[in-house]
Motif scaffolding. Structure first.
Motif, PDB file in Angstrom:
ATOM      1  N   GLU A  17       7.601   8.079  -0.098  1.00  0.00           N
ATOM      2  CA  GLU A  17       5.894   7.808   0.338  1.00  0.00           C
ATOM      3  C   GLU A  17       5.585   6.555  -0.568  1.00  0.00           C
ATOM      4  O   GLU A  17       4.856   5.671   0.177  1.00  0.00           O
ATOM      5  N   LYS A  18       5.770   6.299  -1.648  1.00  0.00           N
ATOM      6  CA  LYS A  18       5.137   5.393  -2.422  1.00  0.00           C
ATOM      7  C   LYS A  18       5.815   3.949  -2.080  1.00  0.00           C
ATOM      8  O   LYS A  18       5.087   3.023  -1.534  1.00  0.00           O
ATOM      9  N   ASN A  19       7.091   4.124  -1.741  1.00  0.00           N
ATOM     10  CA  ASN A  19       7.737   2.864  -0.903  1.00  0.00           C
ATOM     11  C   ASN A  19       7.389   2.254   0.665  1.00  0.00           C
ATOM     12  O   ASN A  19       6.827   1.261   0.668  1.00  0.00           O
ATOM     13  N   VAL A  20       6.794   3.251   1.328  1.00  0.00           N
ATOM     14  CA  VAL A  20       6.428   3.110   2.680  1.00  0.00           C
ATOM     15  C   VAL A  20       4.983   2.660   2.507  1.00  0.00           C
ATOM     16  O   VAL A  20       4.621   1.827   3.142  1.00  0.00           O
ATOM     17  N   ARG A  21       4.245   3.113   1.505  1.00  0.00           N
ATOM     18  CA  ARG A  21       2.858   2.510   1.303  1.00  0.00           C
ATOM     19  C   ARG A  21       2.895   1.259   0.932  1.00  0.00           C
ATOM     20  O   ARG A  21       2.134   0.463   1.383  1.00  0.00           O
ATOM     21  N   PHE A  25       0.192  -5.471   5.796  1.00  0.00           N
ATOM     22  CA  PHE A  25      -1.118  -5.641   6.353  1.00  0.00           C
ATOM     23  C   PHE A  25      -1.703  -6.839   5.553  1.00  0.00           C
ATOM     24  O   PHE A  25      -2.225  -7.524   6.332  1.00  0.00           O
ATOM     25  N   GLN A  26      -1.195  -7.255   4.435  1.00  0.00           N
ATOM     26  CA  GLN A  26      -1.660  -8.587   3.707  1.00  0.00           C
ATOM     27  C   GLN A  26      -1.213  -9.637   4.659  1.00  0.00           C
ATOM     28  O   GLN A  26      -1.884 -10.616   4.592  1.00  0.00           O
ATOM     29  N   LYS A  27       0.010  -9.548   5.269  1.00  0.00           N
ATOM     30  CA  LYS A  27       0.549 -10.605   6.030  1.00  0.00           C
ATOM     31  C   LYS A  27      -0.001 -10.938   7.361  1.00  0.00           C
ATOM     32  O   LYS A  27      -0.036 -12.099   7.910  1.00  0.00           O
ATOM     33  N   MET A  28      -0.876 -10.010   7.923  1.00  0.00           N
ATOM     34  CA  MET A  28      -1.674 -10.030   8.870  1.00  0.00           C
ATOM     35  C   MET A  28      -3.142 -10.530   8.803  1.00  0.00           C
ATOM     36  O   MET A  28      -3.737 -10.869   9.843  1.00  0.00           O
ATOM     37  N   ASP A  29      -3.428 -10.723   7.339  1.00  0.00           N
ATOM     38  CA  ASP A  29      -4.887 -11.397   7.194  1.00  0.00           C
ATOM     39  C   ASP A  29      -5.849 -10.569   7.708  1.00  0.00           C
ATOM     40  O   ASP A  29      -6.647 -10.691   8.487  1.00  0.00           O
ATOM     41  N   LEU A  30      -5.786  -9.141   7.248  1.00  0.00           N
ATOM     42  CA  LEU A  30      -6.888  -8.044   7.842  1.00  0.00           C
ATOM     43  C   LEU A  30      -8.021  -7.903   6.727  1.00  0.00           C
ATOM     44  O   LEU A  30      -7.891  -8.285   5.661  1.00  0.00           O
ATOM     45  N   VAL A  31      -9.188  -7.610   7.383  1.00  0.00           N
ATOM     46  CA  VAL A  31     -10.133  -7.328   6.384  1.00  0.00           C
ATOM     47  C   VAL A  31     -10.212  -5.999   6.043  1.00  0.00           C
ATOM     48  O   VAL A  31      -9.909  -5.002   6.900  1.00  0.00           O
TER      49      VAL A  31
END
Length: 86
Positions: free
Chosen positions: A35-39, A46-52
């Motif tokens: 779970e830790k690795n998947v998170r 998500f960081q690569k997607m440039d999300l807010v």
């Protein structure tokens, strides 16, 4: 023959031991590590997607709403000024 209280005490001890062992097994299980690795992988994606964040989104939505209100008020003023100019 054992007394009922002795039997209940034995059952309670067995249940506590089982609870402890299950807790240890869960804490030491690979599921927690997976779970830790998947998170971590999801966060990187998500960081690569440039999300807010939700907070940033809601803040910008409020700013946009106020800007629209001001724009509509200015449009009404301009329309009134044009009406009196003619």
């Amino acid at each position: 023959m054992q007394k009922p209280t002795q039997i209940l005490e034995q059952i309670q001890r067995i249940a506590e031991e089982m609870q402890s062992k299950v807790g240890d097994a869960i804490r030491n299980s690979p599921a927690q590590e997976i779970e830790k690795n998947v998170r971590a992988m999801m966060n990187q994606g998500f960081q690569k997607m440039d999300l807010v964040t939700r907070d940033e989104f809601e803040l910008q939505a409020k700013v946009l709403s106020k800007t629209r209100e001001k724009l509509e008020a200015l449009e009404l003023k301009v329309a009134e000024m044009e009406k009196h100019r003619v």
